[in-house]
Design a protein around this motif. Structure first.
Motif, PDB file in Angstrom:
ATOM      1  N   PHE A 139       0.843  -1.191   0.000  1.00  0.00           N
ATOM      2  CA  PHE A 139       0.000   0.000   0.000  1.00  0.00           C
ATOM      3  C   PHE A 139       0.883   1.247   0.000  1.00  0.00           C
ATOM      4  O   PHE A 139       1.784   1.385   0.827  1.00  0.00           O
ATOM      5  CB  PHE A 139      -0.927   0.044   1.224  1.00  0.00           C
ATOM      6  N   ARG A 140       0.624   2.136  -0.969  1.00  0.00           N
ATOM      7  CA  ARG A 140       1.292   3.443  -0.975  1.00  0.00           C
ATOM      8  C   ARG A 140       0.217   4.482  -1.209  1.00  0.00           C
ATOM      9  O   ARG A 140      -0.525   4.385  -2.189  1.00  0.00           O
ATOM     10  CB  ARG A 140       2.352   3.526  -2.085  1.00  0.00           C
ATOM     11  N   ASP A 141       0.173   5.461  -0.337  1.00  0.00           N
ATOM     12  CA  ASP A 141      -0.876   6.469  -0.457  1.00  0.00           C
ATOM     13  C   ASP A 141      -0.445   7.481  -1.520  1.00  0.00           C
ATOM     14  O   ASP A 141      -0.099   8.623  -1.209  1.00  0.00           O
ATOM     15  CB  ASP A 141      -1.111   7.123   0.909  1.00  0.00           C
ATOM     16  N   GLU A 142      -0.435   7.026  -2.778  1.00  0.00           N
ATOM     17  CA  GLU A 142       0.025   7.844  -3.902  1.00  0.00           C
ATOM     18  C   GLU A 142      -0.757   9.162  -3.940  1.00  0.00           C
ATOM     19  O   GLU A 142      -1.975   9.168  -3.769  1.00  0.00           O
ATOM     20  CB  GLU A 142      -0.195   7.107  -5.227  1.00  0.00           C
ATOM     21  N   ILE A 143      -0.050  10.246  -4.215  1.00  0.00           N
ATOM     22  CA  ILE A 143      -0.709  11.564  -4.208  1.00  0.00           C
ATOM     23  C   ILE A 143      -1.755  11.634  -5.313  1.00  0.00           C
ATOM     24  O   ILE A 143      -2.818  12.216  -5.129  1.00  0.00           O
ATOM     25  CB  ILE A 143       0.355  12.682  -4.325  1.00  0.00           C
ATOM     26  N   VAL A 149      -4.618   0.235 -12.615  1.00  0.00           N
ATOM     27  CA  VAL A 149      -3.715  -0.464 -11.695  1.00  0.00           C
ATOM     28  C   VAL A 149      -2.241  -0.111 -11.935  1.00  0.00           C
ATOM     29  O   VAL A 149      -1.365  -0.621 -11.254  1.00  0.00           O
ATOM     30  CB  VAL A 149      -3.900  -1.998 -11.779  1.00  0.00           C
ATOM     31  N   MET A 150      -1.989   0.799 -12.894  1.00  0.00           N
ATOM     32  CA  MET A 150      -0.587   1.160 -13.143  1.00  0.00           C
ATOM     33  C   MET A 150      -0.030   2.036 -12.030  1.00  0.00           C
ATOM     34  O   MET A 150       1.131   1.926 -11.661  1.00  0.00           O
ATOM     35  CB  MET A 150      -0.442   1.871 -14.479  1.00  0.00           C
ATOM     36  N   ARG A 151      -0.844   2.960 -11.542  1.00  0.00           N
ATOM     37  CA  ARG A 151      -0.445   3.728 -10.356  1.00  0.00           C
ATOM     38  C   ARG A 151      -1.615   3.735  -9.402  1.00  0.00           C
ATOM     39  O   ARG A 151      -2.397   4.678  -9.339  1.00  0.00           O
ATOM     40  CB  ARG A 151       0.016   5.143 -10.713  1.00  0.00           C
ATOM     41  N   SER A 152      -1.740   2.627  -8.690  1.00  0.00           N
ATOM     42  CA  SER A 152      -2.828   2.491  -7.731  1.00  0.00           C
ATOM     43  C   SER A 152      -2.254   2.675  -6.332  1.00  0.00           C
ATOM     44  O   SER A 152      -1.052   2.853  -6.167  1.00  0.00           O
ATOM     45  CB  SER A 152      -3.470   1.121  -7.894  1.00  0.00           C
ATOM     46  N   ARG A 153      -3.128   2.653  -5.350  1.00  0.00           N
ATOM     47  CA  ARG A 153      -2.633   2.792  -3.980  1.00  0.00           C
ATOM     48  C   ARG A 153      -2.324   1.411  -3.397  1.00  0.00           C
ATOM     49  O   ARG A 153      -1.337   1.212  -2.735  1.00  0.00           O
ATOM     50  CB  ARG A 153      -3.645   3.556  -3.145  1.00  0.00           C
ATOM     51  N   ILE A 409       7.242   2.527 -19.093  1.00  0.00           N
ATOM     52  CA  ILE A 409       6.503   2.188 -17.862  1.00  0.00           C
ATOM     53  C   ILE A 409       7.444   1.312 -17.043  1.00  0.00           C
ATOM     54  O   ILE A 409       7.859   0.246 -17.504  1.00  0.00           O
ATOM     55  CB  ILE A 409       5.224   1.387 -18.184  1.00  0.00           C
ATOM     56  N   GLU A 410       7.763   1.767 -15.828  1.00  0.00           N
ATOM     57  CA  GLU A 410       8.689   0.991 -14.995  1.00  0.00           C
ATOM     58  C   GLU A 410       7.963  -0.234 -14.433  1.00  0.00           C
ATOM     59  O   GLU A 410       7.024  -0.086 -13.663  1.00  0.00           O
ATOM     60  CB  GLU A 410       9.206   1.867 -13.852  1.00  0.00           C
ATOM     61  N   VAL A 411       8.412  -1.419 -14.842  1.00  0.00           N
ATOM     62  CA  VAL A 411       7.779  -2.632 -14.324  1.00  0.00           C
ATOM     63  C   VAL A 411       8.679  -3.365 -13.337  1.00  0.00           C
ATOM     64  O   VAL A 411       8.221  -4.244 -12.610  1.00  0.00           O
ATOM     65  CB  VAL A 411       7.347  -3.594 -15.457  1.00  0.00           C
ATOM     66  N   GLY A 412       9.949  -3.010 -13.309  1.00  0.00           N
ATOM     67  CA  GLY A 412      10.834  -3.663 -12.353  1.00  0.00           C
ATOM     68  C   GLY A 412      12.003  -2.765 -12.021  1.00  0.00           C
ATOM     69  O   GLY A 412      12.316  -1.821 -12.757  1.00  0.00           O
ATOM     70  N   HIS A 413      12.619  -3.051 -10.877  1.00  0.00           N
ATOM     71  CA  HIS A 413      13.693  -2.195 -10.393  1.00  0.00           C
ATOM     72  C   HIS A 413      14.637  -3.060  -9.569  1.00  0.00           C
ATOM     73  O   HIS A 413      14.184  -3.743  -8.655  1.00  0.00           O
ATOM     74  CB  HIS A 413      13.060  -1.099  -9.515  1.00  0.00           C
ATOM     75  N   ILE A 414      15.912  -3.080  -9.907  1.00  0.00           N
ATOM     76  CA  ILE A 414      16.876  -3.797  -9.069  1.00  0.00           C
ATOM     77  C   ILE A 414      17.885  -2.789  -8.545  1.00  0.00           C
ATOM     78  O   ILE A 414      18.240  -1.828  -9.221  1.00  0.00           O
ATOM     79  CB  ILE A 414      17.543  -4.966  -9.829  1.00  0.00           C
ATOM     80  N   THR A 449       0.940  -6.281 -10.621  1.00  0.00           N
ATOM     81  CA  THR A 449      -0.328  -5.797 -11.171  1.00  0.00           C
ATOM     82  C   THR A 449      -0.072  -4.800 -12.311  1.00  0.00           C
ATOM     83  O   THR A 449      -0.781  -4.793 -13.311  1.00  0.00           O
ATOM     84  CB  THR A 449      -1.198  -5.149 -10.069  1.00  0.00           C
ATOM     85  N   ARG A 450       0.973  -3.988 -12.173  1.00  0.00           N
ATOM     86  CA  ARG A 450       1.286  -3.006 -13.219  1.00  0.00           C
ATOM     87  C   ARG A 450       1.631  -3.690 -14.545  1.00  0.00           C
ATOM     88  O   ARG A 450       1.358  -3.149 -15.617  1.00  0.00           O
ATOM     89  CB  ARG A 450       2.433  -2.101 -12.746  1.00  0.00           C
ATOM     90  N   ILE A 451       2.238  -4.880 -14.448  1.00  0.00           N
ATOM     91  CA  ILE A 451       2.644  -5.602 -15.669  1.00  0.00           C
ATOM     92  C   ILE A 451       1.438  -5.888 -16.566  1.00  0.00           C
ATOM     93  O   ILE A 451       1.525  -5.761 -17.790  1.00  0.00           O
ATOM     94  CB  ILE A 451       3.344  -6.926 -15.287  1.00  0.00           C
TER      95      ILE A 451
HETATM   96  P1  ATP Z   1       7.437   4.769  -9.465  1.00  0.00           P
HETATM   97  O1  ATP Z   1       8.629   5.579  -9.869  1.00  0.00           O
HETATM   98  O2  ATP Z   1       6.639   4.275 -10.643  1.00  0.00           O
HETATM   99  O3  ATP Z   1       6.616   5.390  -8.392  1.00  0.00           O
HETATM  100  P2  ATP Z   1       8.915   3.363  -7.488  1.00  0.00           P
HETATM  101  O4  ATP Z   1      10.315   3.730  -7.778  1.00  0.00           O
HETATM  102  O5  ATP Z   1       8.195   4.031  -6.402  1.00  0.00           O
HETATM  103  O6  ATP Z   1       8.051   3.435  -8.842  1.00  0.00           O
HETATM  104  P3  ATP Z   1       9.690   0.788  -6.422  1.00  0.00           P
HETATM  105  O7  ATP Z   1       9.678   1.245  -5.020  1.00  0.00           O
HETATM  106  O8  ATP Z   1      10.990   0.488  -7.058  1.00  0.00           O
HETATM  107  O9  ATP Z   1       8.827   1.783  -7.331  1.00  0.00           O
HETATM  108  O10 ATP Z   1       8.694  -0.462  -6.546  1.00  0.00           O
HETATM  109  C1  ATP Z   1       8.940  -1.618  -7.337  1.00  0.00           C
HETATM  110  C2  ATP Z   1       7.918  -1.740  -8.447  1.00  0.00           C
HETATM  111  O11 ATP Z   1       6.581  -1.650  -7.974  1.00  0.00           O
HETATM  112  C3  ATP Z   1       8.000  -0.644  -9.493  1.00  0.00           C
HETATM  113  O12 ATP Z   1       8.993  -0.940 -10.440  1.00  0.00           O
HETATM  114  C4  ATP Z   1       6.617  -0.649 -10.100  1.00  0.00           C
HETATM  115  O13 ATP Z   1       6.550  -1.603 -11.138  1.00  0.00           O
HETATM  116  C5  ATP Z   1       5.732  -1.097  -8.950  1.00  0.00           C
HETATM  117  N1  ATP Z   1       4.975   0.039  -8.376  1.00  0.00           N
HETATM  118  C6  ATP Z   1       5.458   1.077  -7.650  1.00  0.00           C
HETATM  119  N2  ATP Z   1       4.478   1.917  -7.294  1.00  0.00           N
HETATM  120  C7  ATP Z   1       3.326   1.409  -7.813  1.00  0.00           C
HETATM  121  C8  ATP Z   1       1.955   1.827  -7.798  1.00  0.00           C
HETATM  122  N3  ATP Z   1       1.585   2.926  -7.146  1.00  0.00           N
HETATM  123  N4  ATP Z   1       1.043   1.065  -8.451  1.00  0.00           N
HETATM  124  C9  ATP Z   1       1.414  -0.066  -9.092  1.00  0.00           C
HETATM  125  N5  ATP Z   1       2.681  -0.510  -9.140  1.00  0.00           N
HETATM  126  C10 ATP Z   1       3.637   0.209  -8.511  1.00  0.00           C
END
Ligand code: ATP
Ligand code: MG
Length: 581
Positions: A139-143, A149-153, A409-414, A449-451
């Motif tokens: 859960f992230r309380d996105e602004i 579902v690409m930028r959901s909470r 669209i960022e789908v993954g992060h290492i 879910t974003r994928i």
């Molecule tokens: P963004 O820059 O898109 O906010 P982030 O850097 O906050 O991403 P990470 O903390 O690296 O994201 O989270 C890992 C992955 O989770 C991201 O690569 C993204 O695919 C997914 N993700 C992040 N925030 C969300 C969101 N609000 N809704 C759906 N998927 C998300």
């Protein structure tokens, strides 16, 4: 699965608040339903897709010896206080109290919890390295929750964390993860790029983002047109090989009434925008008496500020904060007319602006600009730095080719974390020398879910979703094959119908072969069924009608491949070859 027993939740109308193609299609195809802002339910059709993503991720994580575990969604505030992120994380972290008035958070990520587990589990360097992962709700309380579902909470993430005795071991697991991610996104059939990313305030060692190329993406990603250089725009270095010409003009003020922007001034003076500069005033770090300070950042008029680069400068406060109108007034500055001279603050000049001669800047008085300005003669530079975003056509930082910019669209992060969390939470093991050693960590996320949404952004048409079949023969389609029997009358009376019998036989046969097949036995018109199947994006459609069954029992099947829509009349063997069984 028989369609009569499965919930088709397709909608004719597009929900009005859906803002991108994937969100519209996921709602219309009945994959998801919106519950509240940034909160979605996954309906049976959508969940089938989501589980296909999860399966591929699990297989690839297990293949590199990452171990699956499951951590709680609710996390104790104490761990966040220990790491310092109780203060640092900001309002995206949802905080609440239990009945005993104790503080908790809804986990936006799990570095704290996993480090707490690891410090208790891991005692000796002999146990390292270790890598754990989970697939779980965050859960992230996105602004601004948006794009479905690409930028959901609330969303599902695969998050993995690794623990190491040293950097070399971390690098090995990081490389394994990079390989696993590349295989995952390839198997998912996504057109993606791994790009170098900024390690931000965490100050880690290395970081890559996996970006799906799509116009609706929120990130700008930068590539070389000749080499394999690829980076997030936040990180991409702007190269400037030009040298400054000698001054040839005198410094002169010109009236520019009501022209606060470089564009207006350039047009008024008939000069290229690249011959103007803009001065941005930001907050500096407090002085030795704790008083706020200001810093001037100077860029060419046609360039934009890269805030990430700017906030890394020693004089500049992070996060980057623009000076308030009041602070500017107090400093005697006039917004839209700020010059590069007579500034009582550090002047940090972007490389490309620093090689200009005879340029235009504000005149430090309202409604005037100054032409023929030259560095050193008229204005002093405190520091030259790369503080701009690269633009298309800039030289590639690796010296090969020119840069191109696309949306991703960022789908993954290492990410190589180093010892940030291990140190704060004292996650140490006994080292080879008999002394405790703080572990070194990596973290690795995938937006599960974003994928699903990203895949739809890449592949859809007027009729609906197209689930691409990847080079490994896999797809995210909720069903791989739909069989539609054309019968007269109601399905319940169709037991003796030849088409129904053939359809059921094929359905049972495919099920035994392990094919995810749907028998569309709904009492609907064929047109309705076809529209639904196209909207949902089932890759292979097989129609069986009595008119195509010969007297000797031979059947010709009407076959349509969703991606090209072409109708073909095929024998059973040809149909089976199409669906690759
Ligand atoms: P963004 O820059 O898109 O906010 P982030 O850097 O906050 O991403 P990470 O903390 O690296 O994201 O989270 C890992 C992955 O989770 C991201 O690569 C993204 O695919 C997914 N993700 C992040 N925030 C969300 C969101 N609000 N809704 C759906 N998927 C998300
Ligand atoms: Mg974020």
């Amino acid at each position: 699965m028989k369609a009569s027993q499965f919930t088709f939740a397709t909608l004719k109308e597009t929900p009005s608040d859906a803002d991108v193609a994937s969100a519209k299609l996921m709602l219309r195809a009945g994959l998801i339903r919106k519950s509240a802002s940034g909160l979605y339910s996954w309906l049976p059709m959508g969940l089938k897709t989501l589980q296909k993503v999860e399966k591929i991720i699990r297989e690839e994580m297990n293949a590199i010896n990452s171990q699956e575990l499951l951590m709680p969604v609710v996390q104790s505030a104490e761990l966040w206080q220990e790491s310092g992120r109780w203060v640092d994380y900001g309002p995206e972290l949802l905080r609440f109290k239990d009945r005993h008035d104790r503080d908790f958070v809804l986990g936006p990520t799990h570095e704290e919890v996993i480090t707490d587990i690891a410090r208790n589990l891991l005692k000796s360097y002999k146990q390292l390295p270790q890598c754990y992962y989970q697939i779980q709700t965050k859960f992230r309380d996105e602004i601004r929750p948006r794009f479905g579902v690409m930028r959901s909470r609330e969303f599902i993430m695969k998050d993995a964390y690794s623990f190491h005795i040293d950097q070399a071991s971390l690098q090995k697991t990081y490389d394994d993860m990079y390989g696993a991610y590349s295989r995952i996104f390839t198997r998912l059939g996504l057109d993606f790029r791994a790009v170098q990313a900024d390690t931000g305030s965490i100050g880690g060692f290395a970081s890559h983002e996996f970006q799906v190329l799509a116009n609706s993406g929120e990130d700008d990603i930068v590539f070389s047109d000749t080499s394999d250089y690829a980076a997030n725009i936040e990180l991409a270095e702007a190269i400037c090989n030009d040298t400054r010409p000698v001054p040839s003009q005198a410094k002169t003020d010109v009236a520019t009434p009501n022209m606060p922007t470089c564009e207006q001034v350039a047009e008024h003076l008939g000069l290229p925008l690249s011959q103007t500069v803009k001065t941005l005033i930001v907050e500096g770090i407090d002085d030795e008496n704790g008083k706020p300070t200001l810093v001037a950042l100077v860029l060419r008029g046609d360039h934009s500020l890269n805030e990430i680069k700017a906030e890394k400068l020693a004089q500049v406060k992070a996060p980057l904060t623009f000076a308030t109108e009041d602070a500017m007034k107090t400093a005697g500055l006039h917004k839209g007319y700020i010059g590069v001279f007579d500034l009582n603050m550090p002047v940090i000049v972007d490389k490309s602006a620093s090689v200009l001669a005879d340029f235009v800047s504000g005149a430090n008085k309202p409604d005037f600009h100054t032409i023929g300005v030259n560095w050193e003669r008229d204005a002093q530079i405190t520091q030259v730095a790369d503080i701009r975003n690269v633009v298309e056509g800039d030289p590639s930082p690796d010296g090969q080719g020119k840069l191109q910019i696309r949306r991703g669209i960022e789908v993954g992060h290492i990410f190589q974390l180093g010892d940030k969390y291990a140190k704060a939470l004292n996650c140490a093991v006994m080292g080879e020398q008999g002394k405790p050693v703080i572990t070194t960590m990596g973290c690795y996320g995938i937006g599960v879910t974003r994928i699903v949404a990203a895949a739809i952004e890449q592949n859809h048409d007027e009729q609906g979703i197209i689930w691409k079949i990847s080079e490994t023969g896999e797809s995210l389609a909720p069903f791989d094959v739909a069989i539609v029997p054309m019968i007269k009358g109601k399905m319940k009376d169709a037991n003796n119908d030849k088409a129904m019998q053939m359809a059921t036989e094929l359905y049972n046969d495919l099920k035994i072969k392990g094919v995810d097949v749907l028998l569309d036995d709904r009492d609907e018109r064929a047109g309705v069924k076809f529209a639904d199947l196209e909207l949902v994006g089932i890759p292979h459609r097989i129609v069986i009608s009595e008119k195509n069954i010969a007297d000797n029992g031979d059947v010709t099947f009407e076959y349509v491949y969703r991606a090209d829509g072409e109708k073909q009349m095929l024998t059973l063997d040809e149909v089976l070859a199409k669906i690759a069984v």
